[in-house]
Design a protein around this motif. Structure first.
Motif, PDB file in Angstrom:
ATOM      1  N   SER A  52       0.821  -1.317  -0.195  1.00  0.00           N
ATOM      2  CA  SER A  52       0.014   0.074   0.195  1.00  0.00           C
ATOM      3  C   SER A  52       0.887   1.256   0.058  1.00  0.00           C
ATOM      4  CB  SER A  52      -0.743   0.168   1.326  1.00  0.00           C
ATOM      5  OG  SER A  52       0.005   0.562   2.557  1.00  0.00           O
ATOM      6  N   GLY A  53       1.926   1.202  -0.502  1.00  0.00           N
ATOM      7  CA  GLY A  53       3.020   2.345  -0.281  1.00  0.00           C
ATOM      8  C   GLY A  53       3.053   2.910   1.411  1.00  0.00           C
ATOM      9  N   GLN A  54       2.551   2.180   2.319  1.00  0.00           N
ATOM     10  CA  GLN A  54       3.062   2.370   4.086  1.00  0.00           C
ATOM     11  C   GLN A  54       4.809   2.786   4.324  1.00  0.00           C
ATOM     12  OE1 GLN A  54       0.151   0.887   6.206  1.00  0.00           O
ATOM     13  NE2 GLN A  54      -2.078   1.871   5.104  1.00  0.00           N
ATOM     14  N   ILE A  55       4.961   1.693   4.045  1.00  0.00           N
ATOM     15  CA  ILE A  55       6.658   1.373   4.265  1.00  0.00           C
ATOM     16  C   ILE A  55       7.553   1.699   3.208  1.00  0.00           C
ATOM     17  CG2 ILE A  55       5.940   0.914   6.812  1.00  0.00           C
ATOM     18  CD1 ILE A  55       6.793  -1.999   5.156  1.00  0.00           C
ATOM     19  N   SER A  56       8.813   2.012   3.449  1.00  0.00           N
ATOM     20  CA  SER A  56       9.629   1.768   1.776  1.00  0.00           C
ATOM     21  C   SER A  56       9.888   0.422   1.718  1.00  0.00           C
ATOM     22  CB  SER A  56      10.759   2.527   1.685  1.00  0.00           C
ATOM     23  OG  SER A  56      11.975   2.931   2.959  1.00  0.00           O
ATOM     24  N   GLU A  57      11.272  -0.416   0.721  1.00  0.00           N
ATOM     25  CA  GLU A  57      11.336  -1.571   0.712  1.00  0.00           C
ATOM     26  C   GLU A  57      12.348  -1.435   1.585  1.00  0.00           C
ATOM     27  OE1 GLU A  57      13.116  -3.107  -3.197  1.00  0.00           O
ATOM     28  OE2 GLU A  57      12.299  -1.947  -3.861  1.00  0.00           O
ATOM     29  N   GLU A  58      12.918  -1.102   2.483  1.00  0.00           N
ATOM     30  CA  GLU A  58      14.550  -0.445   3.381  1.00  0.00           C
ATOM     31  C   GLU A  58      13.789  -1.028   4.538  1.00  0.00           C
ATOM     32  OE1 GLU A  58      14.099   2.322   0.869  1.00  0.00           O
ATOM     33  OE2 GLU A  58      16.076   1.068  -0.483  1.00  0.00           O
ATOM     34  N   GLU A  59      12.654   0.151   4.811  1.00  0.00           N
ATOM     35  CA  GLU A  59      11.440  -0.329   6.589  1.00  0.00           C
ATOM     36  C   GLU A  59      10.893  -1.645   6.510  1.00  0.00           C
ATOM     37  OE1 GLU A  59      10.475   4.662   7.168  1.00  0.00           O
ATOM     38  OE2 GLU A  59       9.420   3.533   5.846  1.00  0.00           O
ATOM     39  N   GLU A  60      10.871  -2.439   5.010  1.00  0.00           N
ATOM     40  CA  GLU A  60       9.911  -3.842   4.586  1.00  0.00           C
ATOM     41  C   GLU A  60      11.197  -4.094   5.203  1.00  0.00           C
ATOM     42  OE1 GLU A  60       7.844  -6.723   1.907  1.00  0.00           O
ATOM     43  OE2 GLU A  60       9.333  -4.879   1.345  1.00  0.00           O
ATOM     44  N   ALA A  61      12.048  -4.253   4.680  1.00  0.00           N
ATOM     45  CA  ALA A  61      13.376  -5.635   5.437  1.00  0.00           C
ATOM     46  C   ALA A  61      13.695  -5.759   6.657  1.00  0.00           C
ATOM     47  CB  ALA A  61      14.696  -5.087   4.272  1.00  0.00           C
ATOM     48  N   GLN A  62      13.817  -4.346   7.127  1.00  0.00           N
ATOM     49  CA  GLN A  62      14.034  -4.175   8.155  1.00  0.00           C
ATOM     50  C   GLN A  62      13.030  -4.278   8.763  1.00  0.00           C
ATOM     51  OE1 GLN A  62      14.875   0.259   8.528  1.00  0.00           O
ATOM     52  NE2 GLN A  62      17.027   0.492   8.377  1.00  0.00           N
ATOM     53  N   ALA A  63      12.470  -4.351   9.262  1.00  0.00           N
ATOM     54  CA  ALA A  63      11.007  -4.761   9.539  1.00  0.00           C
ATOM     55  C   ALA A  63      10.682  -6.345   9.584  1.00  0.00           C
ATOM     56  CB  ALA A  63       9.443  -4.248   9.121  1.00  0.00           C
ATOM     57  N   VAL A  64      10.726  -7.151   8.319  1.00  0.00           N
ATOM     58  CA  VAL A  64      11.149  -8.661   8.942  1.00  0.00           C
ATOM     59  C   VAL A  64      12.292  -8.780   9.525  1.00  0.00           C
ATOM     60  CG1 VAL A  64      11.506 -10.781   7.054  1.00  0.00           C
ATOM     61  CG2 VAL A  64       9.819  -8.727   6.241  1.00  0.00           C
ATOM     62  N   GLU A  65      13.323  -8.675   9.042  1.00  0.00           N
ATOM     63  CA  GLU A  65      14.169  -8.890  10.196  1.00  0.00           C
ATOM     64  C   GLU A  65      14.643  -8.948  11.727  1.00  0.00           C
ATOM     65  OE1 GLU A  65      19.251  -7.164  10.678  1.00  0.00           O
ATOM     66  OE2 GLU A  65      18.155  -7.120   8.919  1.00  0.00           O
ATOM     67  N   GLU A  66      13.191  -7.633  11.903  1.00  0.00           N
ATOM     68  CA  GLU A  66      13.098  -7.552  13.086  1.00  0.00           C
ATOM     69  C   GLU A  66      12.129  -8.673  14.152  1.00  0.00           C
ATOM     70  OE1 GLU A  66      12.988  -6.102  17.567  1.00  0.00           O
ATOM     71  OE2 GLU A  66      14.827  -6.012  15.606  1.00  0.00           O
ATOM     72  N   VAL A  67      11.361  -9.126  13.297  1.00  0.00           N
ATOM     73  CA  VAL A  67      10.656 -10.058  13.169  1.00  0.00           C
ATOM     74  C   VAL A  67      11.256 -11.234  13.287  1.00  0.00           C
ATOM     75  CG1 VAL A  67       8.068 -11.200  12.578  1.00  0.00           C
ATOM     76  CG2 VAL A  67       8.277  -8.998  13.020  1.00  0.00           C
ATOM     77  N   LEU A  68      11.519 -11.509  12.361  1.00  0.00           N
ATOM     78  CA  LEU A  68      12.449 -12.809  12.453  1.00  0.00           C
ATOM     79  C   LEU A  68      13.880 -12.784  13.429  1.00  0.00           C
ATOM     80  CD1 LEU A  68      13.317 -13.082   9.042  1.00  0.00           C
ATOM     81  CD2 LEU A  68      11.241 -14.428  10.408  1.00  0.00           C
ATOM     82  N   ARG A  69      14.132 -11.921  13.933  1.00  0.00           N
ATOM     83  CA  ARG A  69      15.482 -11.790  15.195  1.00  0.00           C
ATOM     84  C   ARG A  69      14.230 -11.800  16.478  1.00  0.00           C
ATOM     85  NH1 ARG A  69      15.930  -8.039  19.444  1.00  0.00           N
ATOM     86  NH2 ARG A  69      15.186  -7.079  18.401  1.00  0.00           N
ATOM     87  N   LEU A  70      13.080 -11.482  16.714  1.00  0.00           N
ATOM     88  CA  LEU A  70      12.829 -11.431  17.613  1.00  0.00           C
ATOM     89  C   LEU A  70      11.821 -13.168  17.862  1.00  0.00           C
ATOM     90  CD1 LEU A  70      10.401  -8.361  17.817  1.00  0.00           C
ATOM     91  CD2 LEU A  70      11.730  -8.970  19.142  1.00  0.00           C
ATOM     92  N   MET A  71      11.551 -13.562  16.686  1.00  0.00           N
ATOM     93  CA  MET A  71      11.172 -14.896  16.953  1.00  0.00           C
ATOM     94  C   MET A  71      12.777 -16.310  17.237  1.00  0.00           C
ATOM     95  SD  MET A  71       9.503 -16.888  13.863  1.00  0.00           S
ATOM     96  CE  MET A  71      10.940 -17.672  13.178  1.00  0.00           C
ATOM     97  N   SER A  72      13.516 -15.830  16.885  1.00  0.00           N
ATOM     98  CA  SER A  72      14.777 -16.846  16.854  1.00  0.00           C
ATOM     99  C   SER A  72      15.038 -16.494  17.895  1.00  0.00           C
ATOM    100  CB  SER A  72      15.539 -16.691  15.176  1.00  0.00           C
ATOM    101  OG  SER A  72      15.422 -16.082  14.854  1.00  0.00           O
TER     102      SER A  72
END
Length: 77
Positions: A52-72
């Motif tokens: 939807s354009g609310q976040i950029s690709e870089e922000e998406e990558a950071q958010a995904v990395e944070e979720v995976l870091r918290l999970m693991s």
């Protein structure tokens, strides 16, 4: 001896209760962070925000990395 020890430890009962409550909250938070369904929902929300354009690709990558870091991350206890 049980009655005497109970008389001396009784004033500390609220402290022990608060400590146990904190431990239970921590366990629940860690369970939620590692719950596969919750992780999937967070990743889907990130993906939708990117589409939807609310976040950029870089922000998406950071958010995904944070979720995976918290999970693991390391488990406590």
């Amino acid at each position: 001896m049980g009655l005497i020890s109970m008389l001396f430890t009784w004033p500390l009962a609220p402290v022990h209760g608060v400590i146990r409550l904190g431990e239970l909250i921590q366990q629940q938070v860690e369970h939620e962070l590692r719950n596969p369904a919750a992780v999937r929902r967070r990743l889907e929300a990130i993906e939708e925000a990117r589409r939807s354009g609310q976040i950029s690709e870089e922000e998406e990558a950071q958010a995904v990395e944070e979720v995976l870091r918290l999970m693991s991350g390391p488990r406590r206890g």
